[in-house]
Enzyme design. Structure first.
Site, mmCIF file in Angstrom:
data_model
loop_
_atom_site.group_PDB
_atom_site.id
_atom_site.type_symbol
_atom_site.label_atom_id
_atom_site.label_comp_id
_atom_site.label_asym_id
_atom_site.label_seq_id
_atom_site.Cartn_x
_atom_site.Cartn_y
_atom_site.Cartn_z
ATOM 1 N N LYS A 196 53.470 128.686 25.488
ATOM 2 C CA LYS A 196 52.457 128.142 24.601
ATOM 3 C C LYS A 196 53.040 128.000 23.203
ATOM 4 O O LYS A 196 53.980 128.741 22.888
ATOM 5 C CB LYS A 196 51.184 128.980 24.588
ATOM 6 C CG LYS A 196 51.366 130.501 24.399
ATOM 7 C CD LYS A 196 52.161 131.044 23.241
ATOM 8 C CE LYS A 196 51.716 130.757 21.850
ATOM 9 N NZ LYS A 196 52.654 131.382 20.826
ATOM 10 N N TYR A 204 45.494 131.546 20.680
ATOM 11 C CA TYR A 204 44.944 132.613 21.543
ATOM 12 C C TYR A 204 43.445 132.765 21.302
ATOM 13 O O TYR A 204 42.672 132.972 22.245
ATOM 14 C CB TYR A 204 45.633 133.945 21.261
ATOM 15 C CG TYR A 204 47.038 134.059 21.794
ATOM 16 C CD1 TYR A 204 47.279 134.604 23.050
ATOM 17 C CD2 TYR A 204 48.127 133.660 21.040
ATOM 18 C CE1 TYR A 204 48.574 134.731 23.541
ATOM 19 C CE2 TYR A 204 49.419 133.784 21.514
ATOM 20 C CZ TYR A 204 49.640 134.316 22.772
ATOM 21 O OH TYR A 204 50.921 134.446 23.248
HETATM 22 P P1 NAD Z 1 63.147 132.517 19.363
HETATM 23 O O1 NAD Z 1 63.465 131.841 18.076
HETATM 24 O O2 NAD Z 1 63.390 133.979 19.437
HETATM 25 O O3 NAD Z 1 63.929 131.817 20.563
HETATM 26 C C1 NAD Z 1 64.020 130.425 20.692
HETATM 27 C C2 NAD Z 1 65.224 130.077 21.530
HETATM 28 O O4 NAD Z 1 65.344 128.659 21.554
HETATM 29 C C3 NAD Z 1 66.530 130.632 20.995
HETATM 30 O O5 NAD Z 1 67.296 131.146 22.040
HETATM 31 C C4 NAD Z 1 67.228 129.422 20.401
HETATM 32 O O6 NAD Z 1 68.642 129.513 20.461
HETATM 33 C C5 NAD Z 1 66.710 128.316 21.298
HETATM 34 N N1 NAD Z 1 66.793 126.990 20.681
HETATM 35 C C6 NAD Z 1 67.197 125.867 21.323
HETATM 36 N N2 NAD Z 1 67.205 124.835 20.486
HETATM 37 C C7 NAD Z 1 66.808 125.286 19.278
HETATM 38 C C8 NAD Z 1 66.631 124.678 18.024
HETATM 39 N N3 NAD Z 1 66.863 123.357 17.832
HETATM 40 N N4 NAD Z 1 66.207 125.440 17.008
HETATM 41 C C9 NAD Z 1 65.943 126.750 17.166
HETATM 42 N N5 NAD Z 1 66.096 127.397 18.363
HETATM 43 C C10 NAD Z 1 66.532 126.667 19.409
HETATM 44 O O7 NAD Z 1 61.611 132.168 19.689
HETATM 45 P P2 NAD Z 1 60.659 132.916 20.707
HETATM 46 O O8 NAD Z 1 59.846 133.894 19.948
HETATM 47 O O9 NAD Z 1 61.408 133.380 21.880
HETATM 48 O O10 NAD Z 1 59.659 131.706 21.089
HETATM 49 C C11 NAD Z 1 60.016 130.708 22.015
HETATM 50 C C12 NAD Z 1 58.739 130.088 22.584
HETATM 51 O O11 NAD Z 1 57.967 131.111 23.205
HETATM 52 C C13 NAD Z 1 57.823 129.451 21.547
HETATM 53 O O12 NAD Z 1 57.201 128.316 22.073
HETATM 54 C C14 NAD Z 1 56.773 130.525 21.281
HETATM 55 O O13 NAD Z 1 55.519 130.009 20.865
HETATM 56 C C15 NAD Z 1 56.662 131.172 22.645
HETATM 57 N N6 NAD Z 1 56.257 132.584 22.568
HETATM 58 C C16 NAD Z 1 55.250 133.013 23.353
HETATM 59 C C17 NAD Z 1 54.862 134.331 23.340
HETATM 60 C C18 NAD Z 1 53.787 134.820 24.254
HETATM 61 O O14 NAD Z 1 53.302 135.929 24.053
HETATM 62 N N7 NAD Z 1 53.432 134.060 25.269
HETATM 63 C C19 NAD Z 1 55.481 135.229 22.450
HETATM 64 C C20 NAD Z 1 56.531 134.749 21.666
HETATM 65 C C21 NAD Z 1 56.911 133.426 21.723
#
Ligand code: NAD
Length: 369
Positions: A138, A223
């Protein structure tokens, strides 16, 4: 190659030759056979950031129907680390440019898209093109049009699409939905819901419009929005919203704090809020004719707590929402049925989020009927 695998390949080939319905039928025939053998569905995590590292990979180890079978990452150093930690074969390690080659990899059934919001469509389309089912984090994407592209791509590939709305797999949330549907406290009249936190690093992608598509609303307000929809069991008919920015430098590109009010067809109203500047706002309460119920905290990974105005207990064993969500998606694939958190469900939220932003822009209520 083990016997099960070799049988499966032979079966796949035969099914492909005879199946008048093309890859869809052949695919599901093969999945049904795989079920008979107790095979777990192979998940490939696309994007190895915080969520994949700290929640999804550990959760996969707790599932009964899934296993971590592959990774898609832009960082070769991360690939090496994950390969060693999770015993991932070289042939199941991809980058964002090679992920379409997964079409030749029968070990991978599902791609779990965990990249920044505005990349979800790109990665979903590539996964669907490779013939994989998609579970996408999401918010589904950053616009209605891009959500629709994802739905169309998965439909065209005859693959299932679901959105990572993990709260729906929290027994506390499920109990609140039961209390609402069974009208245990009578008809709901008002729902209050809010989710916010104080965001740190000013340079992260969540504060860049091009990658995030929006701020607190897209990230965590969604949420609270979801909660009002699953508690009411209805789709809102209008929304009015207001945005406040106390730090226009940090939040130059995305929203910081928003309140919005939804009206539902039965007369329920929902008052909601989200913010990126304060911790601890994490709740929902449904106020009904004969009492109220809700959660506080409501949207955490663990430790959510329910309360009912009649004082009756609200105790559920701790559940890994991510493991439950992935097992549910695997079951949907195995049984060929849509997920309760389908792409269409993700699109509905994006439609309302778009209207919330439009209401802020115009200063007027937006019709959603
Ligand atoms: P994060 O920044 O920790 O990870 C993102 C990943 O995407 C990294 O590994 C990064 O290298 C990669 N990536 C690929 N192309 C990229 C670019 N152009 N710029 C930046 N990063 C790039 O983020 P996250 O917290 O893991 O979030 C990722 C997704 O998961 C988002 O859509 C977020 O909303 C969702 N999320 C959901 C929950 C949940 O509880 N369901 C919790 C956290 C995050």
């Amino acid at each position: 190659m083990n016997a099960t695998y070799s049988n499966r390949r032979r079966f796949l080939k035969a099914a492909t030759l005879v199946a008048a319905g093309g890859p869809w039928l052949a695919r599901f025939a093969s999945t049904a056979r795989a079920d008979d053998t107790g095979r777990k569905l192979g998940f490939a995590l696309c994007g190895l950031g915080s969520l994949s590292t700290h929640q999804l990979a550990p959760a996969l180890l707790k599932t009964s129907r899934c296993r971590l079978a592959g990774i898609i990452t832009g960082h070769p150093d991360k690939a090496e680390k994950w390969k060693a930690q999770y015993n991932i074969p070289d042939k199941s390690i991809y980058n964002y440019d090679t992920m379409e080659q997964m079409a030749d990899n029968p070990d991978i059934d599902v791609v779990y898209v965990v990249t920044p919001n505005a990349l979800h469509a790109e990665h979903t389309l590539k996964a669907a093109k490779a013939g994989k089912h998609v579970l996408c984090e999401k918010p589904m994407e950053t616009s209605i049009e891009r959500c629709q592209l994802m739905i169309d791509a998965c439909n065209a590939a005859h693959r299932l699409l679901a959105i990572g709305y993990r709260s729906r797999f929290d027994p506390n949330t499920q109990e609140c939905i039961r209390l609402a549907r069974e009208k245990v406290f009578g008809q709901i009249k008002v729902i209050e819901a809010g989710f916010g936190f104080r965001i740190g690093d000013p340079n992260q992608w969540r504060l860049k419009h091009d990658l995030a598509g929006g701020g607190a609303l897209m990230d965590v307000g969604i949420y609270a929005l979801q909660a009002t929809r699953y508690l009411s069991g209805e789709e809102p008919i209008s929304v009015t919203s207001l945005e406040t920015k106390t730090d226009p430098v940090k939040f130059k590109e995305v929203d910081e704090s928003i309140t919005w009010q939804l009206k539902f067809p039965s007369g329920i109203i929902a008052n909601c809020s989200t913010t990126y500047i304060a911790n601890g706002i994490d709740f929902y309460t449904a106020y009904a004719e004969q009492g109220n119920f809700g959660l506080n905290p409501a949207y955490n990974y663990e430790g959510n707590r329910g309360a009912r105005s009649d004082g009756r207990p609200f105790d559920f064993p701790p559940t890994d929402q991510f493991a439950a969500e992935m097992d549910d998606f695997a079951q949907c694939i195995q049984q060929n049925k849509p997920s309760i958190v389908s792409g269409e469900e993700g699109l509905r939220d994006l439609r309302i989020i778009t209207a919330i932003y439009e209401s802020i822009r115009t200063g007027k209520a937006q019709d959603l009927a």
